[in-house]
Design a protein around this motif. Structure first.
Motif, PDB file in Angstrom:
ATOM      1  N   LEU A 248       0.832  -1.210   0.000  1.00 57.34           N
ATOM      2  CA  LEU A 248       0.000   0.000   0.000  1.00 57.34           C
ATOM      3  C   LEU A 248       0.863   1.256   0.000  1.00 57.34           C
ATOM      4  O   LEU A 248       0.592   2.203  -0.747  1.00 57.34           O
ATOM      5  CB  LEU A 248      -0.915   0.013   1.220  1.00 57.34           C
ATOM      6  CG  LEU A 248      -2.201  -0.804   1.143  1.00 57.34           C
ATOM      7  CD1 LEU A 248      -3.028  -0.586   2.402  1.00 57.34           C
ATOM      8  CD2 LEU A 248      -3.018  -0.430  -0.084  1.00 57.34           C
ATOM      9  N   ALA A 249       1.871   1.275   0.844  1.00 53.47           N
ATOM     10  CA  ALA A 249       2.714   2.474   0.933  1.00 53.47           C
ATOM     11  C   ALA A 249       3.359   2.792  -0.411  1.00 53.47           C
ATOM     12  O   ALA A 249       3.380   3.949  -0.855  1.00 53.47           O
ATOM     13  CB  ALA A 249       3.784   2.285   2.005  1.00 53.47           C
TER      14      ALA A 249
ATOM     15  N   PRO B 187      -2.512 -10.441  -6.020  1.00 54.05           N
ATOM     16  CA  PRO B 187      -1.856  -9.186  -6.378  1.00 54.05           C
ATOM     17  C   PRO B 187      -2.761  -8.212  -7.131  1.00 54.05           C
ATOM     18  O   PRO B 187      -2.635  -6.998  -6.970  1.00 54.05           O
ATOM     19  CB  PRO B 187      -0.675  -9.635  -7.243  1.00 54.05           C
ATOM     20  CG  PRO B 187      -0.401 -11.036  -6.799  1.00 54.05           C
ATOM     21  CD  PRO B 187      -1.744 -11.615  -6.479  1.00 54.05           C
ATOM     22  N   GLU B 188      -3.651  -8.739  -7.960  1.00 51.58           N
ATOM     23  CA  GLU B 188      -4.565  -7.868  -8.698  1.00 51.58           C
ATOM     24  C   GLU B 188      -5.470  -7.100  -7.736  1.00 51.58           C
ATOM     25  O   GLU B 188      -5.740  -5.909  -7.931  1.00 51.58           O
ATOM     26  CB  GLU B 188      -5.406  -8.690  -9.670  1.00 51.58           C
ATOM     27  CG  GLU B 188      -6.363  -7.836 -10.513  1.00 51.58           C
ATOM     28  CD  GLU B 188      -7.309  -8.675 -11.366  1.00 51.58           C
ATOM     29  OE1 GLU B 188      -8.102  -8.068 -12.111  1.00 51.58           O
ATOM     30  OE2 GLU B 188      -7.257  -9.915 -11.282  1.00 51.58           O
ATOM     31  N   ARG B 189      -5.933  -7.787  -6.698  1.00 47.25           N
ATOM     32  CA  ARG B 189      -6.789  -7.123  -5.703  1.00 47.25           C
ATOM     33  C   ARG B 189      -6.016  -6.038  -4.960  1.00 47.25           C
ATOM     34  O   ARG B 189      -6.528  -4.932  -4.732  1.00 47.25           O
ATOM     35  CB  ARG B 189      -7.350  -8.159  -4.724  1.00 47.25           C
ATOM     36  CG  ARG B 189      -8.281  -7.569  -3.657  1.00 47.25           C
ATOM     37  CD  ARG B 189      -8.829  -8.657  -2.739  1.00 47.25           C
ATOM     38  NE  ARG B 189      -9.605  -9.623  -3.498  1.00 47.25           N
ATOM     39  CZ  ARG B 189      -9.515 -10.942  -3.358  1.00 47.25           C
ATOM     40  NH1 ARG B 189      -8.664 -11.451  -2.482  1.00 47.25           N
ATOM     41  NH2 ARG B 189     -10.254 -11.744  -4.082  1.00 47.25           N
ATOM     42  N   VAL B 190      -4.795  -6.342  -4.564  1.00 49.77           N
ATOM     43  CA  VAL B 190      -3.972  -5.365  -3.849  1.00 49.77           C
ATOM     44  C   VAL B 190      -3.732  -4.128  -4.720  1.00 49.77           C
ATOM     45  O   VAL B 190      -3.833  -2.987  -4.256  1.00 49.77           O
ATOM     46  CB  VAL B 190      -2.634  -5.996  -3.420  1.00 49.77           C
ATOM     47  CG1 VAL B 190      -1.713  -4.947  -2.808  1.00 49.77           C
ATOM     48  CG2 VAL B 190      -2.876  -7.128  -2.422  1.00 49.77           C
TER      49      VAL B 190
ATOM     50  N   GLY C  28      -3.524  -9.274   0.418  1.00 51.48           N
ATOM     51  CA  GLY C  28      -2.107  -9.189   0.761  1.00 51.48           C
ATOM     52  C   GLY C  28      -1.584  -7.782   0.962  1.00 51.48           C
ATOM     53  O   GLY C  28      -0.431  -7.504   0.654  1.00 51.48           O
ATOM     54  N   ILE C  29      -2.401  -6.882   1.524  1.00 50.02           N
ATOM     55  CA  ILE C  29      -1.967  -5.489   1.687  1.00 50.02           C
ATOM     56  C   ILE C  29      -0.903  -5.330   2.768  1.00 50.02           C
ATOM     57  O   ILE C  29      -0.148  -4.375   2.769  1.00 50.02           O
ATOM     58  CB  ILE C  29      -3.146  -4.538   1.977  1.00 50.02           C
ATOM     59  CG1 ILE C  29      -3.859  -4.915   3.272  1.00 50.02           C
ATOM     60  CG2 ILE C  29      -4.120  -4.506   0.803  1.00 50.02           C
ATOM     61  CD1 ILE C  29      -4.899  -3.886   3.718  1.00 50.02           C
ATOM     62  N   ALA C  30      -0.830  -6.278   3.717  1.00 52.09           N
ATOM     63  CA  ALA C  30       0.095  -6.116   4.841  1.00 52.09           C
ATOM     64  C   ALA C  30       1.535  -6.398   4.474  1.00 52.09           C
ATOM     65  O   ALA C  30       2.455  -5.989   5.188  1.00 52.09           O
ATOM     66  CB  ALA C  30      -0.329  -6.998   6.012  1.00 52.09           C
TER      67      ALA C  30
ATOM     68  N   THR D  26      -1.316 -14.182   4.718  1.00 46.54           N
ATOM     69  CA  THR D  26      -2.379 -13.765   3.809  1.00 46.54           C
ATOM     70  C   THR D  26      -3.103 -15.004   3.281  1.00 46.54           C
ATOM     71  O   THR D  26      -2.520 -15.825   2.592  1.00 46.54           O
ATOM     72  CB  THR D  26      -1.809 -12.953   2.636  1.00 46.54           C
ATOM     73  OG1 THR D  26      -1.170 -11.785   3.157  1.00 46.54           O
ATOM     74  CG2 THR D  26      -2.914 -12.538   1.680  1.00 46.54           C
ATOM     75  N   THR D  27      -4.370 -15.125   3.613  1.00 47.24           N
ATOM     76  CA  THR D  27      -5.152 -16.307   3.234  1.00 47.24           C
ATOM     77  C   THR D  27      -5.789 -16.173   1.861  1.00 47.24           C
ATOM     78  O   THR D  27      -6.385 -17.129   1.363  1.00 47.24           O
ATOM     79  CB  THR D  27      -6.250 -16.571   4.276  1.00 47.24           C
ATOM     80  OG1 THR D  27      -7.073 -15.396   4.388  1.00 47.24           O
ATOM     81  CG2 THR D  27      -5.639 -16.899   5.629  1.00 47.24           C
ATOM     82  N   ASP D  28      -5.709 -14.999   1.260  1.00 44.18           N
ATOM     83  CA  ASP D  28      -6.374 -14.764  -0.031  1.00 44.18           C
ATOM     84  C   ASP D  28      -5.438 -14.031  -0.989  1.00 44.18           C
ATOM     85  O   ASP D  28      -5.838 -13.062  -1.632  1.00 44.18           O
ATOM     86  CB  ASP D  28      -7.667 -13.967   0.170  1.00 44.18           C
ATOM     87  CG  ASP D  28      -7.428 -12.575   0.774  1.00 44.18           C
ATOM     88  OD1 ASP D  28      -6.412 -12.401   1.480  1.00 44.18           O
ATOM     89  OD2 ASP D  28      -8.245 -11.673   0.543  1.00 44.18           O
TER      90      ASP D  28
END
Length: 315
Positions: A66-67, A270-273, A256-258, A265-267
């Motif tokens: 995210l950063a 990369p596209e979602r992030v 996987g934003i963290a 990350t259970t899901d």
């Protein structure tokens, strides 16, 4: 525009730690700063980490996906290590406020805003580039709880029985990512007794503009049997202006934003992030610049996408 132009990487700078001594805090406040390599008049995003099982993601060393994404889109991202971080457990286990440190987590953000000028002078190539009037706050999981307080939510202090308000007027907009929901009878999972503070929040006074991001597979049974709708409560129970982005197939890690390739990350997606970084930046850009159409365009694109990553509603 060519494909290469659309995907050309934008250089970002990351500097860590900026160390801010805070009277009464058991350890100094440490902050990571991530910023675009160029540009001026840059708005700020304060990023409050969650309370996950890993040793370092819940600190200034986490949330790089995210950063990096936000900095590449013209924001200066400031990430403190809150006292809840496992990196500090051996130092603060007996400190006042442990283990939730709910008040300290919120106060960390006000301390950072008080010292923005110090941060600008400390980080190479950053002086004079920040717009101090444009400040947003984002938080994931327990960080979403912290964000809710700073955006105006009340909290029933279990120690005093009094309602506490920690609203920070310098914060103009928020993004709540997989944040906890309501308390009361629905807070009935096995972790509810260990974290009663989670159910003490009153969203009815959270008046600041905010985008609530929730996964439709984020079923936090350890707190509630309400299902994924619990994470939409900061939208459902708060007054407008609010927007809700529901991500299809997303669990608590939101793809996987963290952290990059994080085992917890259970899901993994990369596209979602990437979409979260893009959509949240568009929301904040339009909040900071009235007349900017980035958020409207992003919402329109979601509505017309034959295979959308999620849906948006607003009030």
């Amino acid at each position: 525009m060519s494909t290469s132009a659309l995907t050309a990487p934008v250089p970002v700078l990351s500097y860590s730690p900026v160390v801010l001594p805070v009277p009464g805090r058991p350890v100094d406040l440490q902050v990571r700063v991530t910023a675009p390599a160029s540009g001026t008049g840059l708005p700020v995003i304060l990023l409050s980490h969650g309370h996950g099982p890993s040793n370092n993601l819940s600190s200034l060393n986490g949330y790089a996906p995210l950063a990096d994404s936000w900095a590449a889109r013209g924001f200066v991202v400031l990430q403190p290590t809150h006292l809840t971080s496992r990196t500090l457990s051996h130092l603060v286990a007996d400190a006042p406020g442990a283990p939730a440190f709910w008040r300290s987590r919120a106060e960390d953000m006000s301390h950072i805003l008080d010292r923005l000028d110090v941060i600008e002078r400390t980080v190479p190539q950053l002086a004079g580039r920040i717009d101090h009037t444009k400040v947003a706050l984002a938080g994931h999981s327990l960080g979403g709880f912290t964000a809710a307080l700073l955006l105006g939510a009340g909290l029933d202090d279990p120690d005093t029985g009094k309602v506490v308000h920690l609203v920070e007027p310098r914060i103009k907009a928020g993004v709540l990512l997989a944040a906890p929901g309501r308390g009361g009878d629905v807070l009935n999972g096995p972790m509810a007794e260990q974290w009663p503070i989670i159910g003490a929040v009153d969203f009815s006074t959270m008046t600041a503009p905010a985008l609530v991001v929730a996964g439709d597979k984020d079923d936090s049974r350890h707190f509630t049997d309400m299902g994924p709708d619990w994470h939409a409560d900061p939208y459902t129970l708060a007054p407008g202006p609010k927007s809700l982005l529901t991500l299809f197939g997303a669990e608590h890690g939101l793809g996987g934003i963290a952290g990059y390739d994080a085992a917890e990350t259970t899901d993994e997606n990369p596209e979602r992030v990437a979409a979260i970084g893009r959509l949240t930046a568009a929301y904040l850009r339009s909040r900071f610049h009235p007349g900017d159409t980035a958020w409207q365009a992003a919402c329109d694109a979601l509505r017309t996408d034959p295979a959308p990553i999620g849906r948006v509603e607003a009030k």
